[in-house]
Write a protein that holds these residues in place. Structure first.
Motif, PDB file in Angstrom:
ATOM      1  N   LEU A 100       0.972  -1.119   0.046  1.00  0.00           N
ATOM      2  CA  LEU A 100       0.400   0.562   0.166  1.00  0.00           C
ATOM      3  C   LEU A 100       0.875   0.965  -0.023  1.00  0.00           C
ATOM      4  O   LEU A 100       0.562   1.700  -1.001  1.00  0.00           O
ATOM      5  CB  LEU A 100      -1.012  -0.292   1.502  1.00  0.00           C
ATOM      6  N   PHE A 101       1.824   1.335   0.673  1.00  0.00           N
ATOM      7  CA  PHE A 101       2.636   2.627   1.051  1.00  0.00           C
ATOM      8  C   PHE A 101       4.056   1.919  -0.438  1.00  0.00           C
ATOM      9  O   PHE A 101       4.155   3.813  -0.226  1.00  0.00           O
ATOM     10  CB  PHE A 101       3.396   2.127   2.248  1.00  0.00           C
ATOM     11  N   GLY A 102       3.764   1.888  -1.079  1.00  0.00           N
ATOM     12  CA  GLY A 102       4.708   1.004  -2.123  1.00  0.00           C
ATOM     13  C   GLY A 102       4.022   2.583  -3.641  1.00  0.00           C
ATOM     14  O   GLY A 102       4.228   2.928  -3.725  1.00  0.00           O
ATOM     15  N   VAL A 103       2.187   1.834  -3.252  1.00  0.00           N
ATOM     16  CA  VAL A 103       1.457   2.847  -4.194  1.00  0.00           C
ATOM     17  C   VAL A 103       1.333   4.336  -3.992  1.00  0.00           C
ATOM     18  O   VAL A 103       1.387   4.769  -4.549  1.00  0.00           O
ATOM     19  CB  VAL A 103       0.208   2.092  -4.335  1.00  0.00           C
ATOM     20  N   GLN A 104       1.856   4.577  -3.116  1.00  0.00           N
ATOM     21  CA  GLN A 104       0.860   5.868  -2.495  1.00  0.00           C
ATOM     22  C   GLN A 104       2.701   6.393  -2.717  1.00  0.00           C
ATOM     23  O   GLN A 104       2.208   7.646  -2.734  1.00  0.00           O
ATOM     24  CB  GLN A 104       0.056   5.816  -1.024  1.00  0.00           C
ATOM     25  N   SER A 105       3.392   6.035  -2.243  1.00  0.00           N
ATOM     26  CA  SER A 105       4.647   6.954  -2.421  1.00  0.00           C
ATOM     27  C   SER A 105       4.565   7.005  -3.916  1.00  0.00           C
ATOM     28  O   SER A 105       5.321   8.607  -4.082  1.00  0.00           O
ATOM     29  CB  SER A 105       5.799   5.696  -1.546  1.00  0.00           C
ATOM     30  N   ILE A 106       4.812   5.479  -4.403  1.00  0.00           N
ATOM     31  CA  ILE A 106       4.921   6.471  -6.334  1.00  0.00           C
ATOM     32  C   ILE A 106       3.610   7.556  -6.778  1.00  0.00           C
ATOM     33  O   ILE A 106       4.558   8.564  -7.267  1.00  0.00           O
ATOM     34  CB  ILE A 106       4.407   5.182  -6.833  1.00  0.00           C
ATOM     35  N   THR A 156       9.325  -4.811  -8.052  1.00  0.00           N
ATOM     36  CA  THR A 156       8.977  -4.876  -9.373  1.00  0.00           C
ATOM     37  C   THR A 156       6.924  -4.392  -9.501  1.00  0.00           C
ATOM     38  O   THR A 156       6.945  -4.623 -10.085  1.00  0.00           O
ATOM     39  CB  THR A 156       9.541  -6.969  -8.813  1.00  0.00           C
ATOM     40  N   GLY A 157       6.822  -4.026  -8.510  1.00  0.00           N
ATOM     41  CA  GLY A 157       5.602  -4.387  -7.474  1.00  0.00           C
ATOM     42  C   GLY A 157       5.081  -2.573  -8.348  1.00  0.00           C
ATOM     43  O   GLY A 157       4.594  -1.843  -9.204  1.00  0.00           O
ATOM     44  N   GLY A 158       6.208  -2.222  -7.940  1.00  0.00           N
ATOM     45  CA  GLY A 158       6.553   0.048  -8.467  1.00  0.00           C
ATOM     46  C   GLY A 158       6.323  -0.002 -10.226  1.00  0.00           C
ATOM     47  O   GLY A 158       5.834   0.543 -10.589  1.00  0.00           O
ATOM     48  N   MET A 159       7.560  -1.025 -10.799  1.00  0.00           N
ATOM     49  CA  MET A 159       7.736  -0.984 -12.241  1.00  0.00           C
ATOM     50  C   MET A 159       6.470  -1.834 -12.951  1.00  0.00           C
ATOM     51  O   MET A 159       5.646  -0.791 -13.320  1.00  0.00           O
ATOM     52  CB  MET A 159       8.507  -2.339 -12.156  1.00  0.00           C
ATOM     53  N   LEU A 160       5.070  -1.760 -12.315  1.00  0.00           N
ATOM     54  CA  LEU A 160       4.201  -2.840 -12.595  1.00  0.00           C
ATOM     55  C   LEU A 160       3.022  -1.535 -12.439  1.00  0.00           C
ATOM     56  O   LEU A 160       2.551  -1.558 -13.686  1.00  0.00           O
ATOM     57  CB  LEU A 160       3.919  -3.605 -12.143  1.00  0.00           C
ATOM     58  N   TYR A 161       3.079  -0.642 -11.666  1.00  0.00           N
ATOM     59  CA  TYR A 161       2.346  -0.190 -11.551  1.00  0.00           C
ATOM     60  C   TYR A 161       2.639   0.975 -12.456  1.00  0.00           C
ATOM     61  O   TYR A 161       1.670   1.754 -12.825  1.00  0.00           O
ATOM     62  CB  TYR A 161       2.177   0.832  -9.810  1.00  0.00           C
ATOM     63  N   THR A 162       4.169   1.480 -12.630  1.00  0.00           N
ATOM     64  CA  THR A 162       3.879   2.938 -13.086  1.00  0.00           C
ATOM     65  C   THR A 162       3.804   2.569 -14.605  1.00  0.00           C
ATOM     66  O   THR A 162       3.642   3.273 -15.665  1.00  0.00           O
ATOM     67  CB  THR A 162       5.419   3.631 -12.509  1.00  0.00           C
ATOM     68  N   PHE A 163       4.299   1.176 -14.695  1.00  0.00           N
ATOM     69  CA  PHE A 163       3.856   0.821 -16.163  1.00  0.00           C
ATOM     70  C   PHE A 163       1.999   1.345 -16.867  1.00  0.00           C
ATOM     71  O   PHE A 163       2.357   1.341 -17.783  1.00  0.00           O
ATOM     72  CB  PHE A 163       4.556  -0.506 -16.406  1.00  0.00           C
ATOM     73  N   LEU A 164       1.222   0.249 -15.654  1.00  0.00           N
ATOM     74  CA  LEU A 164       0.030   0.524 -16.184  1.00  0.00           C
ATOM     75  C   LEU A 164      -0.345   2.136 -16.254  1.00  0.00           C
ATOM     76  O   LEU A 164      -1.246   2.293 -17.244  1.00  0.00           O
ATOM     77  CB  LEU A 164      -0.545  -0.337 -15.119  1.00  0.00           C
ATOM     78  N   LEU A 165       0.362   2.817 -15.412  1.00  0.00           N
ATOM     79  CA  LEU A 165      -0.461   4.302 -15.309  1.00  0.00           C
ATOM     80  C   LEU A 165       0.607   4.827 -17.172  1.00  0.00           C
ATOM     81  O   LEU A 165      -0.756   5.450 -17.274  1.00  0.00           O
ATOM     82  CB  LEU A 165       0.516   5.282 -14.301  1.00  0.00           C
ATOM     83  N   SER A 175      -3.307   1.113  -9.223  1.00  0.00           N
ATOM     84  CA  SER A 175      -3.504   1.336  -8.155  1.00  0.00           C
ATOM     85  C   SER A 175      -3.765  -0.008  -7.593  1.00  0.00           C
ATOM     86  O   SER A 175      -2.428  -1.156  -6.534  1.00  0.00           O
ATOM     87  CB  SER A 175      -3.698   2.181  -7.295  1.00  0.00           C
ATOM     88  N   LEU A 176      -5.037  -0.712  -7.717  1.00  0.00           N
ATOM     89  CA  LEU A 176      -5.660  -2.684  -7.370  1.00  0.00           C
ATOM     90  C   LEU A 176      -4.114  -3.110  -7.519  1.00  0.00           C
ATOM     91  O   LEU A 176      -3.276  -3.966  -6.728  1.00  0.00           O
ATOM     92  CB  LEU A 176      -6.564  -2.680  -8.226  1.00  0.00           C
ATOM     93  N   CYS A 177      -4.175  -2.970  -9.069  1.00  0.00           N
ATOM     94  CA  CYS A 177      -3.021  -4.817  -9.877  1.00  0.00           C
ATOM     95  C   CYS A 177      -1.657  -4.359  -8.885  1.00  0.00           C
ATOM     96  O   CYS A 177      -0.819  -4.949  -8.613  1.00  0.00           O
ATOM     97  CB  CYS A 177      -2.700  -4.321 -10.777  1.00  0.00           C
ATOM     98  N   GLY A 178      -1.352  -2.783  -8.778  1.00  0.00           N
ATOM     99  CA  GLY A 178       0.456  -2.535  -8.129  1.00  0.00           C
ATOM    100  C   GLY A 178       0.536  -2.969  -6.833  1.00  0.00           C
ATOM    101  O   GLY A 178       1.287  -3.219  -6.278  1.00  0.00           O
ATOM    102  N   VAL A 179      -0.970  -2.629  -6.081  1.00  0.00           N
ATOM    103  CA  VAL A 179      -0.799  -3.080  -4.224  1.00  0.00           C
ATOM    104  C   VAL A 179      -0.713  -5.086  -4.457  1.00  0.00           C
ATOM    105  O   VAL A 179      -0.478  -5.451  -3.922  1.00  0.00           O
ATOM    106  CB  VAL A 179      -2.129  -3.000  -3.778  1.00  0.00           C
ATOM    107  N   ALA A 180      -1.712  -5.013  -5.348  1.00  0.00           N
ATOM    108  CA  ALA A 180      -2.141  -7.154  -5.118  1.00  0.00           C
ATOM    109  C   ALA A 180      -0.665  -7.937  -5.890  1.00  0.00           C
ATOM    110  O   ALA A 180      -0.063  -8.359  -4.745  1.00  0.00           O
ATOM    111  CB  ALA A 180      -3.053  -7.634  -5.932  1.00  0.00           C
ATOM    112  N   PHE A 181      -0.085  -6.901  -6.954  1.00  0.00           N
ATOM    113  CA  PHE A 181       0.826  -7.937  -6.934  1.00  0.00           C
ATOM    114  C   PHE A 181       1.997  -7.778  -5.860  1.00  0.00           C
ATOM    115  O   PHE A 181       2.651  -9.176  -5.969  1.00  0.00           O
ATOM    116  CB  PHE A 181       1.725  -7.204  -8.553  1.00  0.00           C
ATOM    117  N   THR A 182       2.511  -6.762  -5.723  1.00  0.00           N
ATOM    118  CA  THR A 182       3.433  -6.663  -4.045  1.00  0.00           C
ATOM    119  C   THR A 182       3.327  -7.380  -2.702  1.00  0.00           C
ATOM    120  O   THR A 182       4.129  -8.212  -2.761  1.00  0.00           O
ATOM    121  CB  THR A 182       3.733  -5.258  -4.068  1.00  0.00           C
ATOM    122  N   PHE A 183       1.793  -7.298  -2.839  1.00  0.00           N
ATOM    123  CA  PHE A 183       1.544  -8.309  -1.623  1.00  0.00           C
ATOM    124  C   PHE A 183       1.641 -10.008  -1.804  1.00  0.00           C
ATOM    125  O   PHE A 183       1.611 -10.709  -1.687  1.00  0.00           O
ATOM    126  CB  PHE A 183       0.278  -7.897  -0.943  1.00  0.00           C
TER     127      PHE A 183
END
Length: 204
Positions: A100-106, A156-165, A175-183
């Motif tokens: 969660l904090f990873g996505v929020q920080s991004i 890796t979760g951050g890379m996925l999230y920024t790629f999707l954005l 955001s949901l994908c980034g959080v779900a993947f990292t978790f």
């Protein structure tokens, strides 16, 4: 609002894990309180200082109160919290927290005009910064010195999230994908005891 309360729950997990990880015989309650709080808010503090924005807990001191209460609870209940089942639950909550904090920080870094690679670095610092400070102060092996798969999940979760954005995906869905993947990645690493393969470690 839901993210806020989830974040507070994650802060609790960070603090309790910090106390249990750093605690050793003879360490007093003030030292352990500091260890718990620094684990919980240290990474976010470093992130905000690097981004040049107000430090999050100075705006909302409830983060420190919650981290302090969780640290004191961990001190009082340490014997019970070291039970394998309870400790596993704390680790999984910690995993959700870094996701969660990873996505929020991004989001925070991107909102202030920083590039995606910088945002991913900020997410990583948020996730591991407090633990690194704790480990240095407690004179114990830190996460980066071990083969534990922790920071890798955030990156890796951050890379996925920024790629999707970048592909124009909806922010909420990304955001949901980034959080779900990292978790999921971190959760699997906890469950199966995954470590970085030896061929990716330095050998003399």
């Amino acid at each position: 609002m839901l993210n806020y309360w989830i974040g507070m729950a994650a802060i609790c997990a960070f603090a309790m894990a910090g106390v249990l990880a750093a605690g050793r015989r003879g360490m007093d309650i003030i030292a352990l309180l500091f260890m718990g709080v620094i684990t919980a808010v240290g990474g976010g503090t470093l992130r905000d200082l690097l981004l040049g924005v107000p430090v999050f807990w100075m705006i909302d001191f409830n983060y420190v109160w919650v981290a302090s209460a969780a640290s004191l609870a961990a001190f009082a209940l340490a014997r019970h919290l070291r039970d394998e089942t309870v400790w596993a639950a704390i680790l999984y909550l910690d995993a959700f927290g870094i996701a969660l904090f990873g996505v929020q920080s991004i989001d925070k870094a991107l909102a202030h005009g920083f590039a995606a690679p910088v945002a991913i670095v900020m997410a990583t610092i948020t996730g591991i910064g407090g633990g690194l400070i704790r480990d240095v102060l407690a004179q114990r092996e830190n996460l980066l010195s071990s083969r534990e798969i922790y920071a890798t999940t955030i990156i890796t979760g951050g890379m996925l999230y920024t790629f999707l954005l970048a592909q124009g995906g909806a922010s909420h869905g990304a955001s949901l994908c980034g959080v779900a993947f990292t978790f999921a990645f971190r959760g699997l690493a906890i469950h199966f005891g995954w470590q970085m393969p030896k061929w990716l470690t330095l050998r003399h």
